[in-house]
Design a protein around this motif. Structure first.
Motif, PDB file in Angstrom:
ATOM      1  N   ASN A   7      79.448  30.492 121.769  1.00 22.44           N
ATOM      2  CA  ASN A   7      80.326  30.362 120.611  1.00 22.44           C
ATOM      3  C   ASN A   7      79.539  30.061 119.335  1.00 22.44           C
ATOM      4  O   ASN A   7      79.861  30.579 118.267  1.00 22.44           O
ATOM      5  CB  ASN A   7      81.369  29.269 120.842  1.00 22.44           C
ATOM      6  CG  ASN A   7      82.391  29.669 121.878  1.00 22.44           C
ATOM      7  OD1 ASN A   7      82.393  30.793 122.376  1.00 22.44           O
ATOM      8  ND2 ASN A   7      83.256  28.735 122.225  1.00 22.44           N
ATOM      9  N   TYR A  11      79.456  32.380 116.116  1.00 25.03           N
ATOM     10  CA  TYR A  11      79.798  31.775 114.827  1.00 25.03           C
ATOM     11  C   TYR A  11      78.742  32.091 113.775  1.00 25.03           C
ATOM     12  O   TYR A  11      79.067  32.555 112.678  1.00 25.03           O
ATOM     13  CB  TYR A  11      79.962  30.253 114.963  1.00 25.03           C
ATOM     14  CG  TYR A  11      79.985  29.562 113.624  1.00 25.03           C
ATOM     15  CD1 TYR A  11      81.124  29.605 112.824  1.00 25.03           C
ATOM     16  CD2 TYR A  11      78.864  28.905 113.129  1.00 25.03           C
ATOM     17  CE1 TYR A  11      81.145  28.998 111.580  1.00 25.03           C
ATOM     18  CE2 TYR A  11      78.873  28.298 111.888  1.00 25.03           C
ATOM     19  CZ  TYR A  11      80.010  28.344 111.113  1.00 25.03           C
ATOM     20  OH  TYR A  11      80.023  27.756 109.871  1.00 25.03           O
ATOM     21  N   PHE A 118      85.350  30.684 115.762  1.00 30.77           N
ATOM     22  CA  PHE A 118      84.223  30.166 116.527  1.00 30.77           C
ATOM     23  C   PHE A 118      83.470  29.034 115.830  1.00 30.77           C
ATOM     24  O   PHE A 118      82.427  28.609 116.322  1.00 30.77           O
ATOM     25  CB  PHE A 118      83.252  31.304 116.879  1.00 30.77           C
ATOM     26  CG  PHE A 118      83.781  32.217 117.944  1.00 30.77           C
ATOM     27  CD1 PHE A 118      83.775  31.831 119.280  1.00 30.77           C
ATOM     28  CD2 PHE A 118      84.300  33.460 117.620  1.00 30.77           C
ATOM     29  CE1 PHE A 118      84.266  32.663 120.267  1.00 30.77           C
ATOM     30  CE2 PHE A 118      84.792  34.304 118.604  1.00 30.77           C
ATOM     31  CZ  PHE A 118      84.782  33.899 119.935  1.00 30.77           C
TER      32      PHE A 118
END
Length: 130
Positions: A7, A11, A118
């Motif tokens: 994640n 991101y 995210f």
């Protein structure tokens, strides 16, 4: 690879590309590059001063998203990006422009959603139940 690490990678990739896209288009709008003026004023029918407003807010939004802390300010920046890009998509569609004109704001909209979704916990607002 853990979900948290995955994640975080998603991101940062989405956020860096979002920041590059918003800064570059924001600068083009602030500098009132001829092609951008043509699209916004003639194709979409917006006033010229709209470019200055969009350019300033995009650059300020990127700063808000990238700096640490200020989670609520980040939420506002993401919302602004979402509204600006969805508005651009709708404007292009409403005026009959091609998919080539719709694709750049669509990509920035997808990057906005990915970056927002995210984002790490320390970049989110905390909700407290009362």
């Amino acid at each position: 690879m853990t979900a948290t690490k995955r994640n975080k990678i998603i991101y940062w990739i989405a956020t860096i590309w979002l920041a590059l896209g918003m800064v570059s288009t924001g600068l083009v709008q602030l500098l009132q590059v001829k092609e951008e003026v043509e699209v916004v004023t003639n194709k979409l029918g917006y006033p010229l001063y709209f470019l200055t407003i969009l350019g300033i807010w995009k650059i300020l939004g990127v700063i808000a998203v990238l700096i640490p802390k200020f989670a609520l300010l980040k939420e506002w920046a993401y919302a602004g990006f979402f509204f600006a890009m969805s508005g651009a998509i709708i404007s292009h569609i409403a005026t009959g422009n091609s998919f080539g004109d719709v694709a750049p704001p669509l990509l920035l909209l997808v990057l906005t959603v990915l970056s927002w979704y995210f984002r790490p916990a320390d970049r989110k607002t905390v909700s407290v139940n009362q």
